[in-house]
Scaffold this motif. Structure first.
Motif, PDB file in Angstrom:
ATOM      1  N   CYS A 291       8.284   8.108  -3.429  1.00 24.44           N
ATOM      2  CA  CYS A 291       7.250   7.067  -3.412  1.00 24.44           C
ATOM      3  C   CYS A 291       7.467   6.205  -2.166  1.00 24.44           C
ATOM      4  CB  CYS A 291       7.341   6.222  -4.681  1.00 24.44           C
ATOM      5  SG  CYS A 291       6.035   4.974  -4.846  1.00 24.44           S
TER       6      CYS A 291
ATOM      7  N   CYS B  33       4.828   5.988 -10.141  1.00 25.32           N
ATOM      8  CA  CYS B  33       5.443   5.000  -9.258  1.00 25.32           C
ATOM      9  C   CYS B  33       4.511   3.781  -9.261  1.00 25.32           C
ATOM     10  CB  CYS B  33       5.613   5.571  -7.851  1.00 25.32           C
ATOM     11  SG  CYS B  33       6.222   4.372  -6.640  1.00 25.32           S
TER      12      CYS B  33
ATOM     13  N   GLU C  17       0.848  -1.201   0.000  1.00 17.24           N
ATOM     14  CA  GLU C  17       0.000   0.000   0.000  1.00 17.24           C
ATOM     15  C   GLU C  17       0.887   1.255   0.000  1.00 17.24           C
ATOM     16  OE1 GLU C  17      -2.370   0.244   3.476  1.00 17.24           O
ATOM     17  OE2 GLU C  17      -0.713  -0.151   4.853  1.00 17.24           O
ATOM     18  N   PHE C  18       0.395   2.302  -0.679  1.00 19.29           N
ATOM     19  CA  PHE C  18       1.091   3.595  -0.706  1.00 19.29           C
ATOM     20  C   PHE C  18       0.706   4.392   0.529  1.00 19.29           C
ATOM     21  CE2 PHE C  18       0.651   2.535  -5.273  1.00 19.29           C
ATOM     22  CZ  PHE C  18       1.989   2.509  -5.617  1.00 19.29           C
TER      23      PHE C  18
ATOM     24  N   VAL D 225       9.128  -2.065  -7.028  1.00 18.53           N
ATOM     25  CA  VAL D 225       8.702  -0.705  -7.385  1.00 18.53           C
ATOM     26  C   VAL D 225       9.383  -0.322  -8.698  1.00 18.53           C
ATOM     27  CG1 VAL D 225       8.835   1.741  -6.769  1.00 18.53           C
ATOM     28  CG2 VAL D 225       8.269   0.037  -5.014  1.00 18.53           C
TER      29      VAL D 225
ATOM     30  N   THR E  96      10.959   3.587   1.150  1.00 18.11           N
ATOM     31  CA  THR E  96      10.947   4.862   0.420  1.00 18.11           C
ATOM     32  C   THR E  96      11.897   4.802  -0.772  1.00 18.11           C
ATOM     33  OG1 THR E  96      10.468   6.058   2.481  1.00 18.11           O
ATOM     34  CG2 THR E  96      11.285   7.350   0.607  1.00 18.11           C
TER      35      THR E  96
ATOM     36  N   GLN F 266       0.654   5.258  -8.602  1.00 16.40           N
ATOM     37  CA  GLN F 266       0.260   6.630  -8.326  1.00 16.40           C
ATOM     38  C   GLN F 266       1.117   7.544  -9.220  1.00 16.40           C
ATOM     39  OE1 GLN F 266       0.923   7.565  -4.215  1.00 16.40           O
ATOM     40  NE2 GLN F 266       3.086   7.009  -4.256  1.00 16.40           N
TER      41      GLN F 266
ATOM     42  N   VAL G 171       6.073   2.982   0.030  1.00 16.23           N
ATOM     43  CA  VAL G 171       5.245   1.769  -0.098  1.00 16.23           C
ATOM     44  C   VAL G 171       5.483   0.880   1.117  1.00 16.23           C
ATOM     45  CG1 VAL G 171       4.639  -0.203  -1.542  1.00 16.23           C
ATOM     46  CG2 VAL G 171       5.507   1.908  -2.604  1.00 16.23           C
TER      47      VAL G 171
END
Length: 396
Positions: free
Chosen positions: A53, A114, A33-34, A63, A96, A124, A55
């Motif tokens: 980004c 991302c 999840e972001f 990623v 990150t 996103q 996650v």
């Protein structure tokens, strides 16, 4: 992350499941999840920028960074795919990832994604806008000179993001004049907006520097200087065509010249009107005082006038379009001892005051004459003649 109470409930449920079934329960997979949205950036060309980004629960997923408008894969995890040395990715070994873009250029503008390779894919996006300060394109100036009554067109093209606005102004805040056919003024403005500035029926007063100023809100504002020339036949005008002065006095002959392009200006004597310029002479001095780009005063000073100094003097100006001249007749004023002559010389205010001071110090024998000559109705010429006589008597 789970709270302590949630963890306790999970362990209790697991204990009863194992006790009843004799098998360990299968734990449900936690999807990535972001934790925050991908930001948008507006950056001036040449600066650096990065997207962040974050996650959680990535597990065995990866990623990736993608340029959405071109569908180009830029990087997977920290491995660069795009062959662009200005792009790089950093990872903090936790959750990150950062995509760095150094020395941002105009073609870097667009949407960046991302993406996590789940099924279905999660992603996103953030947008990068690159702004560029204004710049004036090097172009040849069209028609920056014309003869009086003609037309001049100045063109100034500017680039930048967002597109810049172009304004025209004159040097020293002089007005920009637009004219109807025939030369009558149609509009007078302090500034003009547009890439092209067209001046019709130009006059000599339109000469000078014009500035093209480009701005788009991104500093710095830039400008370029254009010089406008209006050409015409020289015009020559002396302030007085007839000048009288007594022998031994100093005199100055005044001449106003207007010319464009640049002209050759000279004073001549009557006996050397066509060919010879006035020779070097300590009695003669030519002084020039520039008024503006096309006009100047050219004055001729003559000291201690002698008999040969009287005659006709010519102020002349010549340029590529023609020649013009104007004459001054310098004649001798004859003074008699009784104050009457052919003509009376003019005296300055300073000479007048010196006459008053000298009269106030005169001998008593002259007191009657003094009272007469100090009356307001006596002209200054008589004062000058009287002073000459008085000085002569006073020396004996």
């Amino acid at each position: 992350m789970f709270s302590p109470s949630t963890k306790a409930a999970w362990w209790l449920a697991t204990f009863f499941s194992v006790f009843v079934t004799g098998e360990m329960p299968i734990q449900a997979e936690v999807k990535p999840e972001f934790l925050q949205a991908l930001e948008n950036h507006t950056v001036t060309q040449g600066r650096d920028v990065h997207f962040t980004c974050v996650v959680n629960h990535l597990s065995n997923y990866r990623v990736a960074w993608i340029k959405s408008d071109t569908k180009a894969i830029l990087a997977i995890h920290t491995n660069m795919v795009a062959l662009n040395p200005r792009l790089s990715v950093t990872y903090n070994n936790h959750n990150t990832w950062k995509l760095h873009v150094s020395n941002v250029q105009a073609n870097d503008s667009g949407t960046y994604m991302c993406q996590v390779n789940t099924d279905p894919m999660k992603s996103q996006m953030g947008h990068l806008s690159v702004v560029i300060p204004p710049d004036i394109i090097d172009t040849l100036t069209e028609g920056s000179s014309a003869q009086e009554g003609g037309s001049i067109r100045l063109t100034c093209s500017a680039t930048g993001v967002p597109p810049p606005t172009v304004m025209w102004r004159r040097e020293n805040n002089k007005p920009i004049v637009f004219r109807y056919d025939g030369g009558k003024e149609r509009k007078v403005v302090d500034s003009y907006r547009g890439q092209s500035l067209e001046l019709s029926h130009v006059q000599r007063t339109d000469m000078g520097a014009y500035y093209c100023i480009a701005s788009n809100g991104i500093p710095p504002t830039v400008s370029r200087r254009y010089h406008v020339e209006v050409h015409f036949v020289p015009q020559v005008k002396v302030t007085s065509q007839l000048v009288g002065a007594p022998l031994g006095s100093d005199v100055e002959l005044q001449c106003l010249i207007e010319a464009s392009p640049k002209a050759m200006n000279s004073w001549y004597r009557e006996d050397a009107l066509v060919s010879d310029k006035l020779a070097e002479n300590p009695k003669l001095r030519v002084k020039e005082a520039i008024l503006n780009e096309y006009s100047l005063w050219m004055n001729l000073s003559i000291k201690s006038l002698g008999p040969s100094d009287f005659g006709t003097y010519v102020c002349a100006s010549v340029n590529a379009l023609g020649k013009m001249e104007s004459q001054v007749s310098l004649h001798r004023l004859e003074l008699s001892m009784n104050g009457y002559g052919a003509e009376a010389p003019m005296v300055s205010g300073a000479e007048w005051q010196r006459a008053r001071n000298l009269l106030s110090r005169a001998r008593p024998a002259a007191s009657h004459a003094q009272q007469y000559f100090l009356t307001p109705h006596i002209p200054p010429q008589i004062y000058a003649l009287f002073i000459t006589v008085l000085r002569y008597v006073h020396t004996f």
